[in-house]
Design a protein around this motif. Structure first.
Motif, PDB file in Angstrom:
ATOM      1  N   PHE A 158     -45.390 -45.903 -49.442  1.00  0.00           N
ATOM      2  CA  PHE A 158     -44.444 -45.656 -50.530  1.00  0.00           C
ATOM      3  C   PHE A 158     -43.510 -44.506 -50.173  1.00  0.00           C
ATOM      4  CE2 PHE A 158     -43.304 -43.290 -54.379  1.00  0.00           C
ATOM      5  CZ  PHE A 158     -42.536 -44.248 -55.012  1.00  0.00           C
ATOM      6  N   GLN A 159     -44.058 -43.434 -49.624  1.00  0.00           N
ATOM      7  CA  GLN A 159     -43.230 -42.299 -49.225  1.00  0.00           C
ATOM      8  C   GLN A 159     -42.195 -42.722 -48.175  1.00  0.00           C
ATOM      9  OE1 GLN A 159     -43.138 -39.169 -50.509  1.00  0.00           O
ATOM     10  NE2 GLN A 159     -44.622 -39.834 -52.027  1.00  0.00           N
ATOM     11  N   ALA A 160     -42.610 -43.557 -47.239  1.00  0.00           N
ATOM     12  CA  ALA A 160     -41.675 -44.061 -46.221  1.00  0.00           C
ATOM     13  C   ALA A 160     -40.597 -44.923 -46.869  1.00  0.00           C
ATOM     14  CB  ALA A 160     -42.436 -44.855 -45.155  1.00  0.00           C
ATOM     15  N   LEU A 161     -40.981 -45.747 -47.832  1.00  0.00           N
ATOM     16  CA  LEU A 161     -40.026 -46.610 -48.523  1.00  0.00           C
ATOM     17  C   LEU A 161     -38.951 -45.796 -49.235  1.00  0.00           C
ATOM     18  CD1 LEU A 161     -39.154 -49.433 -49.636  1.00  0.00           C
ATOM     19  CD2 LEU A 161     -40.643 -48.918 -51.591  1.00  0.00           C
ATOM     20  N   ILE A 162     -39.357 -44.795 -50.006  1.00  0.00           N
ATOM     21  CA  ILE A 162     -38.349 -44.025 -50.744  1.00  0.00           C
ATOM     22  C   ILE A 162     -37.494 -43.181 -49.805  1.00  0.00           C
ATOM     23  CG2 ILE A 162     -39.561 -44.073 -52.955  1.00  0.00           C
ATOM     24  CD1 ILE A 162     -40.416 -41.172 -52.461  1.00  0.00           C
ATOM     25  N   THR A 163     -38.091 -42.682 -48.740  1.00  0.00           N
ATOM     26  CA  THR A 163     -37.301 -41.904 -47.783  1.00  0.00           C
ATOM     27  C   THR A 163     -36.253 -42.785 -47.122  1.00  0.00           C
ATOM     28  OG1 THR A 163     -39.114 -40.365 -47.411  1.00  0.00           O
ATOM     29  CG2 THR A 163     -37.404 -40.447 -45.722  1.00  0.00           C
ATOM     30  N   ASP A 164     -36.650 -43.986 -46.713  1.00  0.00           N
ATOM     31  CA  ASP A 164     -35.708 -44.909 -46.070  1.00  0.00           C
ATOM     32  C   ASP A 164     -34.701 -45.481 -47.071  1.00  0.00           C
ATOM     33  OD1 ASP A 164     -37.237 -44.504 -43.808  1.00  0.00           O
ATOM     34  OD2 ASP A 164     -37.962 -46.568 -43.657  1.00  0.00           O
TER      35      ASP A 164
END
Length: 130
Positions: free
Chosen positions: A37-43
């Protein structure tokens, strides 16, 4: 694992808008469970949307605040109200966004968002004086 160029751009913008301390806390609290999830929002949010050159950061900030208030996402709203110290959105800008919320999303949502904004801005003013 090395970050992609998109992730690096997203993380840079996320840090610039939300502040080093907030992002450092989020990264320190990241677990194997929420890492995707953290990777998704960062990207997606930061690397794709906030990184676009079509709107200045100030306007993106105001739009985000209006959307969060209109949808009743008050915890995220508080985060983005604090981020106005980094985005260039003034308290007057925030009020204009929240007036739009009152008309287009409802007075109760705007009323609660205004209360949160007053509390956040008062706390920010105290922090600046300390």
């Amino acid at each position: 694992m090395r970050m992609t160029e998109l992730a690096e751009k997203g993380m840079s913008i996320r840090r610039r808008v939300l502040g080093e301390a907030h992002v450092n806390r989020a990264e320190a609290n990241k677990s194997a469970f929420d890492a995707p999830f953290q990777a998704l929002i960062t990207d997606a949010a930061w690397g794709h949307v906030w990184a676009r050159n079509t709107l200045p950061t100030r306007e993106r900030s105001m739009m985000t605040i209006a959307l969060l208030a209109g949808l009743g996402n008050y915890e995220e709203l508080a985060l983005h109200l604090r981020a106005t110290r980094n985005t260039g959105a003034s308290q007057d800008d925030v009020m204009e966004a929240l007036l739009h919320v009152a008309i287009y999303a409802g007075v109760p949502r705007a009323n609660h968002a205004i209360k949160i904004a007053k509390d956040i801005f008062a706390a920010m003013a105290q922090e600046e004086q300390a």
